[in-house]
Design an enzyme around this catalytic site. Structure first.
Site, mmCIF file in Angstrom:
data_model
loop_
_atom_site.group_PDB
_atom_site.id
_atom_site.type_symbol
_atom_site.label_atom_id
_atom_site.label_comp_id
_atom_site.label_asym_id
_atom_site.label_seq_id
_atom_site.Cartn_x
_atom_site.Cartn_y
_atom_site.Cartn_z
ATOM 1 N N LEU A 194 -3.994 4.243 0.239
ATOM 2 C CA LEU A 194 -4.554 4.681 1.520
ATOM 3 C C LEU A 194 -5.844 5.465 1.316
ATOM 4 O O LEU A 194 -6.766 5.386 2.128
ATOM 5 C CB LEU A 194 -3.525 5.522 2.291
ATOM 6 C CG LEU A 194 -3.965 6.064 3.635
ATOM 7 C CD1 LEU A 194 -4.292 4.935 4.605
ATOM 8 C CD2 LEU A 194 -2.902 6.970 4.228
ATOM 9 N N VAL A 199 0.839 -1.195 0.000
ATOM 10 C CA VAL A 199 0.000 0.000 0.000
ATOM 11 C C VAL A 199 0.878 1.251 0.000
ATOM 12 O O VAL A 199 1.972 1.251 0.567
ATOM 13 C CB VAL A 199 -0.967 -0.003 1.216
ATOM 14 C CG1 VAL A 199 -0.230 0.000 2.520
ATOM 15 C CG2 VAL A 199 -1.935 1.147 1.162
ATOM 16 N N CYS A 200 0.392 2.288 -0.674
ATOM 17 C CA CYS A 200 1.025 3.605 -0.631
ATOM 18 C C CYS A 200 -0.104 4.635 -0.536
ATOM 19 O O CYS A 200 -1.258 4.259 -0.339
ATOM 20 C CB CYS A 200 1.910 3.832 -1.863
ATOM 21 S SG CYS A 200 0.995 3.939 -3.404
ATOM 22 N N ALA A 201 0.207 5.896 -0.686
ATOM 23 C CA ALA A 201 -0.803 6.932 -0.491
ATOM 24 C C ALA A 201 -1.970 6.830 -1.479
ATOM 25 O O ALA A 201 -3.129 6.897 -1.086
ATOM 26 C CB ALA A 201 -0.166 8.310 -0.577
#
Length: 142
Positions: A124, A95-97
Site C-alpha cells: 500500500l 497487497v498488504c501494508a
C-alpha cells in the site's frame, strides 16, 4: 597457470563469491521475486480484469486500502475464504501494508490452484507513492 590458481585458491573463491553477490539482485528481478509495481498492477486490472486482494487485518484495511480491493486477511486466505475469484485463471494481485506479507499470500493462493498470482512490490505504501486511489472505511453513523 593451473598451479597458480590452485596455490591461490582463496583469491579464486573470493572472486567467485564477489561475482555471485553482484549477480544476485539481477537474477532475483528476472525471477519476479519483487512482485509487480503499482503501474503494472493497474495495467493488469484494466487489461486482464485482475482482482486486488488486500490481505491486511480488518483494522488496517479500514484505515486505507487500494480502491476496489477485497479484504481477505492472510490467516483466512489459506482456507479458501469467500471473495476469491472462482476462475482460477483470472489474474490476482495480492497487497498488504508494505509488501512483506503479500508474497506469503501469493504463495497461499498458488497452493489453492490460482494460476496468475502476483504480489504488489512495496504494498500500500508504494500504491500511495504512485498517487493511485486509496479509500478508507468510515464507521457507521459517522
Amino acid at each position: 597457470m593451473l598451479a597458480y590458481l590452485i596455490d591461490q585458491w582463496y583469491l579464486v573463491l573470493a572472486a567467485l563469491m564477489s561475482g555471485g553477490l553482484l549477480a544476485w539482485p539481477a537474477l532475483a528481478r528476472l525471477q519476479g521475486a519483487g512482485g509487480v509495481s503499482p503501474q503494472q498492477a493497474v495495467m493488469m486490472i484494466n487489461r486482464e480484469k485482475a482482482v486486488l486482494i488486500d490481505i491486511s487485518e480488518p483494522a488496517e484495511y479500514a484505515a486505507g486500502h487500494p480502491l476496489g480491493a477485497r479484504n481477505i486477511p492472510l490467516a483466512q486466505l489459506a482456507a479458501g475464504a469467500k471473495g476469491l475469484p472462482t476462475n482460477k485463471a483470472q489474474p490476482v494481485v495480492v497487497v498488504c501494508a508494505t509488501g512483506g506479507r503479500a508474497s506469503r499470500g501469493a504463495a497461499a493462493l498458488k497452493a489453492l490452484g490460482h494460476e496468475k498470482v502476483h504480489s504488489l512490490a512495496g504494498g500500500l505504501q508504494a500504491w500511495r507513492e504512485a498517487n493511485l486511489p486509496v479509500e478508507k472505511l468510515t464507521p457507521k453513523g459517522a
